[in-house]
Design a protein around this motif. Structure first.
Motif, short mmCIF file in Angstrom:
data_model
loop_
_atom_site.label_atom_id
_atom_site.label_comp_id
_atom_site.label_asym_id
_atom_site.label_seq_id
_atom_site.Cartn_x
_atom_site.Cartn_y
_atom_site.Cartn_z
N LEU A 1 -6.00 69.21 3.95
CA LEU A 1 -6.57 68.70 2.70
C LEU A 1 -7.37 67.44 2.99
CD1 LEU A 1 -3.26 68.88 0.65
CD2 LEU A 1 -5.24 70.30 0.18
N CYS A 2 -8.58 67.36 2.47
CA CYS A 2 -9.27 66.09 2.55
C CYS A 2 -9.08 65.35 1.22
CB CYS A 2 -10.74 66.24 2.90
SG CYS A 2 -11.78 66.96 1.64
N ALA A 3 -9.05 64.06 1.29
CA ALA A 3 -8.85 63.22 0.10
C ALA A 3 -9.84 62.08 0.13
CB ALA A 3 -7.42 62.69 0.04
N VAL A 4 -10.37 61.77 -1.03
CA VAL A 4 -11.37 60.72 -1.17
C VAL A 4 -10.87 59.73 -2.22
CG1 VAL A 4 -13.74 60.25 -1.86
CG2 VAL A 4 -13.21 62.30 -0.53
N ASN A 5 -10.86 58.46 -1.86
CA ASN A 5 -10.44 57.42 -2.80
C ASN A 5 -11.64 56.72 -3.40
OD1 ASN A 5 -7.91 58.07 -1.92
ND2 ASN A 5 -7.26 55.95 -1.58
N GLY A 6 -11.64 56.64 -4.72
CA GLY A 6 -12.70 55.91 -5.40
C GLY A 6 -12.43 54.41 -5.40
N TRP A 7 -13.36 53.65 -5.94
CA TRP A 7 -13.21 52.18 -5.94
C TRP A 7 -12.04 51.76 -6.77
CZ3 TRP A 7 -13.30 49.47 -10.48
CH2 TRP A 7 -13.80 50.15 -11.60
N ALA A 8 -11.64 52.55 -7.75
CA ALA A 8 -10.52 52.18 -8.62
C ALA A 8 -9.18 52.65 -8.05
CB ALA A 8 -10.73 52.76 -10.01
#
Lengths: 112, 109
Positions: B87-94
């Motif tokens: 699984l790839c995961a991307v974190n936003g600025w929040a």
């Protein structure tokens, strides 16, 4: 160090019944997440807490789902009433300052 | 279109093969990137973080291309024990972590 603890691991209920899941995050982790995961799909965020504040609950179906994180530590996710489509794995995760996530083993819900 | 999309797979490869997975993300303001491994009926566990300069951990190499908004995972000399969903995961600025649907890898003898 203890990991994220969730209970129950498995729950089978009939539709329209209520159900609750509990999560205890890793000590010191200020961010707590509840995700829903269906078979063959990635985790989908339901709600995210920063300490005791729900900072992102936009994907939580508020007509039947509710969550709380009293005292900024453990959390409870409730579904009332449950529907057939709620059958899934409910994952709790915690992190320190929104870094990598540490997941619990999940609560597998089957609604009959 | 989903915020994070992965190669649908499944990937079936022989032991010793090299396999690469790609993951694209739509939010150009995304801050941090991760690869998680999920075994059947288990919870996701962090495999590696993905840094702008790329990073390597043994047989695993992760790369980030911000201009094209994708991350990749390369596995060299595949082992039977590498069989899992990635699984790839991307974190936003929040701080929100958004996951792709995962790519399933099966390594065969």
């Amino acid at each position: 160090e203890a990991g994220v603890v969730q209970s129950p691991r498995y729950k089978i209920i009939e539709k329209k019944q209520p159900v609750a899941f509990w999560c205890n995050p890793i000590s010191g982790h200020n961010t707590l997440y509840w995700y829903l995961q269906n078979l063959g799909q990635g985790p989908e965020l339901l709600i995210r807490y920063e300490n005791e504040e729900a900072v992102d609950d936009s994907q939580l179906p508020k007509d039947r789902f509710s969550a709380e994180r009293l005292k900024g530590v453990d959390s409870t996710l409730k579904i009332q009433p449950a529907e057939l489509g709620d059958s899934a794995v409910y994952l709790c995760a915690s992190s320190f300052s929104a870094g990598e996530l540490f997941f619990g083993e999940g609560s597998r819900l089957t609604v009959l | 279109r989903k915020e994070v999309e992965q190669d649908p797979g499944p990937f079936n490869v022989p032991e010793g093969a090299t396999v690469a997975f790609n993951c694209t993300y739509s939010n150009s303001a995304s801050q941090s990137f991760f690869w998680y491994r999920q075994d059947c009926r288990k919870e996701p566990k962090l495999l590696m973080s993905v840094y702008s300069s790329g990073n390597e951990d043994g047989r695993f190499t992760a790369q980030l291309n911000r201009a094209s908004q994708y991350i990749s995972l390369l596995i060299r000399d595949s082992k039977l024990s590498d069989s899992a969903t990635y699984l790839c995961a991307v974190n936003g600025w929040a701080g929100k972590s958004t996951f792709g649907d995962g790519t399933t890898l099966t390594v065969k003898p």
